[in-house]
Design an enzyme around this catalytic site. Structure first.
Site, mmCIF file in Angstrom:
data_model
loop_
_atom_site.group_PDB
_atom_site.id
_atom_site.type_symbol
_atom_site.label_atom_id
_atom_site.label_comp_id
_atom_site.label_asym_id
_atom_site.label_seq_id
_atom_site.Cartn_x
_atom_site.Cartn_y
_atom_site.Cartn_z
ATOM 1 N N ARG A 17 0.839 -1.194 0.000
ATOM 2 C CA ARG A 17 0.000 0.000 0.000
ATOM 3 C C ARG A 17 0.873 1.243 0.000
ATOM 4 O O ARG A 17 0.597 2.218 -0.685
ATOM 5 C CB ARG A 17 -0.952 0.029 1.209
ATOM 6 C CG ARG A 17 -1.677 1.374 1.344
ATOM 7 C CD ARG A 17 -2.727 1.381 2.432
ATOM 8 N NE ARG A 17 -2.330 0.710 3.647
ATOM 9 C CZ ARG A 17 -1.516 1.213 4.581
ATOM 10 N NH1 ARG A 17 -0.956 2.398 4.414
ATOM 11 N NH2 ARG A 17 -1.233 0.522 5.660
ATOM 12 N N ASP B 6 -8.219 18.389 -15.172
ATOM 13 C CA ASP B 6 -8.451 17.010 -15.595
ATOM 14 C C ASP B 6 -8.013 16.910 -17.052
ATOM 15 O O ASP B 6 -8.642 17.482 -17.939
ATOM 16 C CB ASP B 6 -9.936 16.670 -15.436
ATOM 17 C CG ASP B 6 -10.239 15.211 -15.728
ATOM 18 O OD1 ASP B 6 -9.505 14.593 -16.519
ATOM 19 O OD2 ASP B 6 -11.229 14.684 -15.182
ATOM 20 N N LYS C 151 -8.665 5.485 -19.414
ATOM 21 C CA LYS C 151 -9.007 5.963 -20.748
ATOM 22 C C LYS C 151 -7.802 5.888 -21.688
ATOM 23 O O LYS C 151 -7.285 4.821 -21.944
ATOM 24 C CB LYS C 151 -9.582 7.373 -20.641
ATOM 25 C CG LYS C 151 -10.651 7.525 -19.550
ATOM 26 C CD LYS C 151 -11.815 6.571 -19.684
ATOM 27 C CE LYS C 151 -13.005 6.932 -18.812
ATOM 28 N NZ LYS C 151 -12.788 6.936 -17.347
ATOM 29 N N TYR D 123 -17.288 15.559 -16.133
ATOM 30 C CA TYR D 123 -17.654 14.155 -15.952
ATOM 31 C C TYR D 123 -18.670 14.024 -14.823
ATOM 32 O O TYR D 123 -18.515 14.623 -13.749
ATOM 33 C CB TYR D 123 -16.389 13.350 -15.658
ATOM 34 C CG TYR D 123 -16.638 11.948 -15.169
ATOM 35 C CD1 TYR D 123 -17.456 11.078 -15.868
ATOM 36 C CD2 TYR D 123 -16.052 11.494 -13.998
ATOM 37 C CE1 TYR D 123 -17.695 9.792 -15.428
ATOM 38 C CE2 TYR D 123 -16.264 10.207 -13.540
ATOM 39 C CZ TYR D 123 -17.093 9.364 -14.246
ATOM 40 O OH TYR D 123 -17.328 8.093 -13.795
#
Length: 385
Positions: free
Chosen positions: A55, A180, A205, A108
């Site tokens: 992690r 973004d 994406k 979005y």
């Protein structure tokens, strides 16, 4: 951290080599998938390479994070389990109860949901601005504004924001500018070089590029902010797994050539749609009539692979059209090698219905893939009728 040894190389070279050091044990030219949760220590606190628990750090994820920082020209890259996990970490790092954020009037749907339904519950306020209009951004700022959030090109209306202008507005207000960069990718646009403080990506994406991985990223221009984000990434734990990191690294190696083809195909399709009698509006920044065309030409290498358009038959025709294509696949998401079609109002942007971000019902969104352009044009022509 960013790898300064690649900063003078071209983008295509950095995409293939930054973070991708040959394995010291075997000489493997591709970083291994370190599918491991914990690491043997040489005595208490004797960490090899700083790794103690995956992690907190994993060599495969480190390779991706170094690559991301190099591509965006940032000081620190961080990889997450999804784009929204990256956004959540960023907001909880930058904001405290009582703070205010300016968000775009086109974004979005998941980003809007995060602000409207999640972040607002712990006392963060937000207001909407047309980020393509500097006056609208200035008017939305309050004494409590800590961040200005921008998508350019925006999702799904393909709006264009002048990043350098809004960066100046943010600095004057003492706020951070978040961009973004998912639609453009770092190959087409470099927000940090234009004054942004943080870049956000859905790695799902264009960066992954093959519709086979979910991931997110943050890249910070400032090392101190990068360290603060890294602290929260570890504390909150929504990190990218090693195999997902490896898949994104693999995808990034062909990002430049893929984006060139995405943009080439999209330009041809946009020109066809402009001439079609059943289409009344085409939203693509590569068209000279697009209101953001000149700004996009200034701050982008090319205009990308995303197109939205509005049909003359209204919402029901837009929905029906999405079901008539044969090569364009009806599905959410974007940025893969295959072409996708969707109805934003009922799919990716259903969460903004009734808000200032609501999208037109007659809108169709295309993610133009890298197939043969003539095949894609023929498919859309038969679907439009």
């Amino acid at each position: 951290m960013s790898d300064d040894s690649h900063e003078h190389q071209s983008f295509e070279t950095r995409a293939i080599h930054a973070g991708n050091t040959a394995d010291p044990l075997t000489g493997a030219v591709v970083p291994p998938i370190y599918q491991v949760s914990t690491y043997k220590q040489d005595g208490v606190g004797g960490l090899r390479g700083g790794y103690e628990y995956s992690r907190s750090g994993n060599p495969t994820r480190t390779a991706l994070e170094e690559n991301l920082a190099a591509l965006e020209g940032g000081r620190r890259g961080l990889a997450f389990a999804s784009g929204l996990a990256a956004e959540d970490c960023l907001l909880r790092t930058l904001l405290s109860p009582g703070d205010h954020v300016v968000i775009p009037n086109d974004a979005y749907g998941g980003t809007f949901r995060l602000f409207a339904k999640v972040v607002s519950r712990w006392g963060v306020e937000w207001s909407v601005a047309d980020t393509s209009d500097p006056a609208s951004v200035r008017a939305a700022i309050t004494p409590k504004t800590k961040a200005i959030w921008v998508e350019t090109p925006s999702n799904p209306l393909l709006g264009i924001t002048d990043i350098a202008v809004v960066a100046d507005i943010a600095r004057t207000a003492g706020a951070k500018l978040v961009v973004d960069n998912t639609f453009a990718s770092p190959y087409l646009q470099q927000p940090l070089a234009l004054g942004a403080d943080v870049v956000v990506h859905s790695l799902t994406k264009y960066m992954g590029g093959h519709s086979d991985v979910v991931g997110g990223a943050l890249v910070a221009a400032d090392a101190a902010l990068g360290e603060e984000l890294a602290y929260h990434q570890n504390a909150m734990g929504a990190v990218a797994g090693p195999f997902d990191s490896w898949l994104v690294l693999r995808g990034i190696k062909t990002l430049a050539v893929r984006m060139d083809r995405h943009a080439e195909n999209a330009g041809k399709i946009a020109e066809m749609l402009v001439r079609h009698p059943k289409v009344h509006t085409v939203l693509y920044p590569g068209l000279p009539e697009h209101p953001g065309h000149e700004i996009a030409a200034k701050q982008m290498r090319n205009f990308g692979g995303m197109i939205s358009f509005r049909v003359t038959g209204g919402e029901e025709e837009a929905v029906a059209l999405c079901g008539r294509t044969k090569i364009f696949t009806l599905g959410e998401s974007l940025g893969g090698v295959e072409s996708l079609i969707e109805h934003p109002g009922r799919m990716t942007h259903a969460s903004v219905a009734g808000s200032a971000l609501e999208v037109p019902g007659d809108l169709v969104r295309l993610s133009v893939g890298i197939e043969n352009a003539d095949d894609l044009l023929a498919d859309l022509a038969q679907a439009l009728g």
